[in-house]
Design a protein around this motif. Structure first.
Motif, short mmCIF file in Angstrom:
data_model
loop_
_atom_site.label_atom_id
_atom_site.label_comp_id
_atom_site.label_asym_id
_atom_site.label_seq_id
_atom_site.Cartn_x
_atom_site.Cartn_y
_atom_site.Cartn_z
N TYR A 13 22.69 -29.68 -58.92
CA TYR A 13 22.25 -30.09 -60.43
C TYR A 13 22.89 -29.06 -61.37
CZ TYR A 13 18.79 -30.81 -64.11
OH TYR A 13 18.41 -31.23 -65.20
N ASP A 14 23.45 -29.80 -62.28
CA ASP A 14 24.05 -29.00 -63.42
C ASP A 14 23.43 -29.68 -64.49
OD1 ASP A 14 25.50 -27.45 -65.05
OD2 ASP A 14 27.33 -28.30 -64.60
N ARG A 15 22.50 -28.81 -65.19
CA ARG A 15 21.58 -29.35 -66.51
C ARG A 15 22.65 -29.72 -67.55
NH1 ARG A 15 16.09 -29.21 -68.53
NH2 ARG A 15 16.38 -28.68 -70.78
N ALA A 16 23.55 -28.69 -67.77
CA ALA A 16 24.41 -29.02 -68.85
C ALA A 16 25.23 -30.06 -68.88
CB ALA A 16 25.38 -27.70 -69.14
N ARG A 17 25.75 -30.44 -67.69
CA ARG A 17 26.62 -31.63 -67.31
C ARG A 17 25.75 -33.02 -67.47
NH1 ARG A 17 28.88 -33.13 -61.78
NH2 ARG A 17 30.24 -35.14 -62.35
N ARG A 18 24.64 -32.84 -66.98
CA ARG A 18 23.59 -34.05 -67.26
C ARG A 18 23.42 -34.45 -68.67
NH1 ARG A 18 18.41 -35.29 -68.09
NH2 ARG A 18 17.89 -33.07 -68.20
N LEU A 19 23.13 -33.26 -69.37
CA LEU A 19 22.69 -33.78 -70.69
C LEU A 19 24.04 -33.80 -71.70
CD1 LEU A 19 20.33 -30.61 -71.60
CD2 LEU A 19 19.79 -32.98 -71.51
N SER A 20 25.23 -33.70 -71.11
CA SER A 20 26.44 -34.10 -72.01
C SER A 20 26.71 -35.52 -71.88
CB SER A 20 27.65 -32.96 -71.39
OG SER A 20 27.78 -33.59 -70.23
N ARG A 21 26.23 -36.04 -70.65
CA ARG A 21 26.56 -37.63 -70.61
C ARG A 21 25.03 -38.19 -71.02
NH1 ARG A 21 27.15 -38.45 -64.59
NH2 ARG A 21 26.56 -36.26 -64.41
N ALA A 22 24.09 -37.51 -71.45
CA ALA A 22 22.75 -38.16 -71.96
C ALA A 22 22.96 -38.79 -73.39
CB ALA A 22 21.61 -37.21 -71.79
N SER A 23 22.12 -39.34 -73.93
CA SER A 23 22.00 -40.12 -75.15
C SER A 23 21.53 -38.94 -76.04
CB SER A 23 21.05 -41.12 -75.48
OG SER A 23 19.73 -40.75 -75.16
#
Length: 176
Positions: A13-23
């Motif tokens: 799980y990479d929070r920064a990577r997930r948030l970079s693809r989020a709205s």
């Protein structure tokens, strides 16, 4: 090792990577209200069951303190860095008393000890003047003639200028 093993997906799980693809709204919400952990008190009362357990523990602690205070031992006291205990025994019409000293931390030597023993309902007194030795434990013995029928004994203990009273009920010896 083949190329297929290198391309295998990893479950990290990479929070920064997930948030970079989020709205944009999701990114804004994650920055506004980060998840906070509850404090110790919040964790203790988070649910109804935990509140009940916390209340029961608090009730047990308070009850224990009240019982300890109400039933404190009159034959035990702390004085001069030691715990002093009084025990009394009736034998052949006399009262035999032992005052036991146990040092708390370190043995303290050469403290002046004065013990005055009085039986309930009697005018006679027994006295002992002594000193503590360097050991952690020490016993002092006194006897009061003819006080074997008294119900209670009181010893006034003076150690290095400080004083207290110890009281004990007189135990009866059993003759064979």
């Amino acid at each position: 090792m083949s190329d297929e093993d290198d391309k295998a997906p990893t479950a990290r799980y990479d929070r920064a990577r997930r948030l970079s693809r989020a709205s944009e709204e999701v990114r804004w919400l994650s920055g506004v209200d980060p998840a906070k952990r509850p404090g110790l008190l919040g964790a203790l009362v988070a649910t109804r069951g935990l509140r009940f357990i916390a209340f029961a523990a608090l009730l047990a602690i308070v009850s224990s303190g009240i019982v300890t205070f109400a039933l404190r031992d009159e034959g035990r006291a702390t004085l001069g860095g030691s715990v002093w205990t009084l025990s009394a025994l009736s034998h052949q019409g006399d009262a035999l008393v032992t005052v036991y000293r146990k040092a708390r931390d370190e043995a303290v030597g050469d403290l002046a000890v004065s013990i005055e023993l009085v039986a309930e309902g009697r005018t006679e007194r027994a006295t002992l003047e002594s000193f503590t030795d360097g050991s952690r434990e020490q016993e002092f013995y006194l006897s009061l003639r003819g006080a074997g029928s008294a119900g209670r004994l009181v010893a006034r203990l003076v150690v290095d200028g400080a004083s207290t009273e110890l009281a004990a009920d007189l135990r009866r010896s059993r003759a064979p």
